[in-house]
Write a protein that holds these residues in place. Structure first.
Motif, mmCIF file in Angstrom:
data_model
loop_
_atom_site.group_PDB
_atom_site.id
_atom_site.type_symbol
_atom_site.label_atom_id
_atom_site.label_comp_id
_atom_site.label_asym_id
_atom_site.label_seq_id
_atom_site.Cartn_x
_atom_site.Cartn_y
_atom_site.Cartn_z
ATOM 1 N N GLU A 116 0.813 -1.219 0.000
ATOM 2 C CA GLU A 116 0.000 0.000 0.000
ATOM 3 C C GLU A 116 0.847 1.270 0.000
ATOM 4 N N ILE B 90 2.297 1.678 -3.492
ATOM 5 C CA ILE B 90 1.298 2.108 -4.467
ATOM 6 C C ILE B 90 1.029 3.599 -4.321
ATOM 7 N N ARG B 91 0.817 4.044 -3.109
ATOM 8 C CA ARG B 91 0.535 5.468 -2.870
ATOM 9 C C ARG B 91 1.717 6.345 -3.295
ATOM 10 N N VAL C 243 -4.701 8.129 -5.990
ATOM 11 C CA VAL C 243 -5.164 6.751 -5.920
ATOM 12 C C VAL C 243 -5.833 6.487 -4.581
ATOM 13 N N THR D 255 -6.727 3.184 -2.268
ATOM 14 C CA THR D 255 -6.479 1.744 -2.155
ATOM 15 C C THR D 255 -7.667 1.084 -1.463
ATOM 16 N N SER E 256 -9.482 -5.754 -3.390
ATOM 17 C CA SER E 256 -10.054 -6.170 -4.676
ATOM 18 C C SER E 256 -10.994 -7.344 -4.468
ATOM 19 N N LEU F 288 -4.712 -6.490 -2.844
ATOM 20 C CA LEU F 288 -4.741 -5.042 -2.757
ATOM 21 C C LEU F 288 -5.313 -4.471 -4.042
ATOM 22 N N GLY F 289 -6.330 -3.652 -3.908
ATOM 23 C CA GLY F 289 -6.949 -3.037 -5.068
ATOM 24 C C GLY F 289 -6.723 -1.546 -5.068
ATOM 25 N N PHE F 290 -7.031 -0.926 -6.180
ATOM 26 C CA PHE F 290 -6.889 0.520 -6.292
ATOM 27 C C PHE F 290 -8.016 1.066 -7.149
ATOM 28 N N GLN F 291 -8.325 2.348 -6.926
ATOM 29 C CA GLN F 291 -9.331 3.043 -7.720
ATOM 30 C C GLN F 291 -8.786 4.416 -8.072
ATOM 31 N N GLU G 299 -10.478 0.706 -11.904
ATOM 32 C CA GLU G 299 -10.424 -0.150 -10.718
ATOM 33 C C GLU G 299 -9.507 -1.313 -11.070
ATOM 34 N N GLY H 248 -6.596 -4.598 -9.365
ATOM 35 C CA GLY H 248 -6.005 -5.343 -8.272
ATOM 36 C C GLY H 248 -4.551 -5.663 -8.596
#
Length: 163
Positions: free
Chosen positions: A86, A89-90, A100, A102, A105, A110-113, A153, A155
């Motif tokens: 996480e 990703i950020r 983003v 998080t 998923s 870990l998913g993201f939008q 969206e 993952g």
């Protein structure tokens, strides 16, 4: 019709035995020639064309195998980064100028939008995650907005994607 057959029989009867034999040999040779041109030649041509296509397919397969050997298998990283996925990703999204969110998923990873993002920065960021950080994009859903931006969206995983 009977009249034509009668005339042909009369004509045939008027030929000598030697002429009849020569005419029968000629008819046989013409039949063999017609079969050769009408049946054997096309089949041989189709066979040759199939052999050419098989040779071309073999060459293409060899090229693809050579190219895939150059690429090599995509090896996932040994595990998630020490600080976790996480924060990575950020941090990378902020560096790419993306906002983003998080989430979890649908597959439990870990998913993201992302909302209203341009395609250039989005796919550059996703490419960097794959190549630089060896993360796998397990799922990706993209919806185009009216203003030509995208809602996304997805993952991610640092190992294998689960179904």
């Amino acid at each position: 019709m009977n009249r034509l057959i009668g005339q042909a029989e009369a004509w045939w009867a008027g030929r000598t035995l030697r002429e009849r034999r020569m005419l029968m040999v000629m008819a046989g040779l013409l039949t063999a020639f017609a079969i050769w041109l009408g049946l054997v030649q096309p089949v041989l041509g189709w066979r040759e064309a199939a052999a050419d296509r098989a040779e071309a397919a073999t060459a293409t397969l060899a090229e693809v195998r050579a190219a895939s050997a150059l690429i090599g298998p995509l090896e996932p990283s040994a595990g998630p980064p020490p600080q976790g996925l996480e924060p990575l990703i950020r941090r990378t999204a902020e560096a790419a100028g993306l906002d983003v969110v998080t989430v979890m998923s649908a597959t439990g990873q870990l998913g993201f939008q992302l909302s209203s993002v341009g395609s250039g920065p989005l796919f550059a960021w996703l490419g960097a995650l794959e190549t630089d950080h060896r993360l796998r994009i397990c799922s990706l859903g993209v919806t185009e907005n009216a203003d030509a931006t995208l809602n996304v969206e997805g993952g991610l995983s640092s190992g294998r994607c689960t179904a």
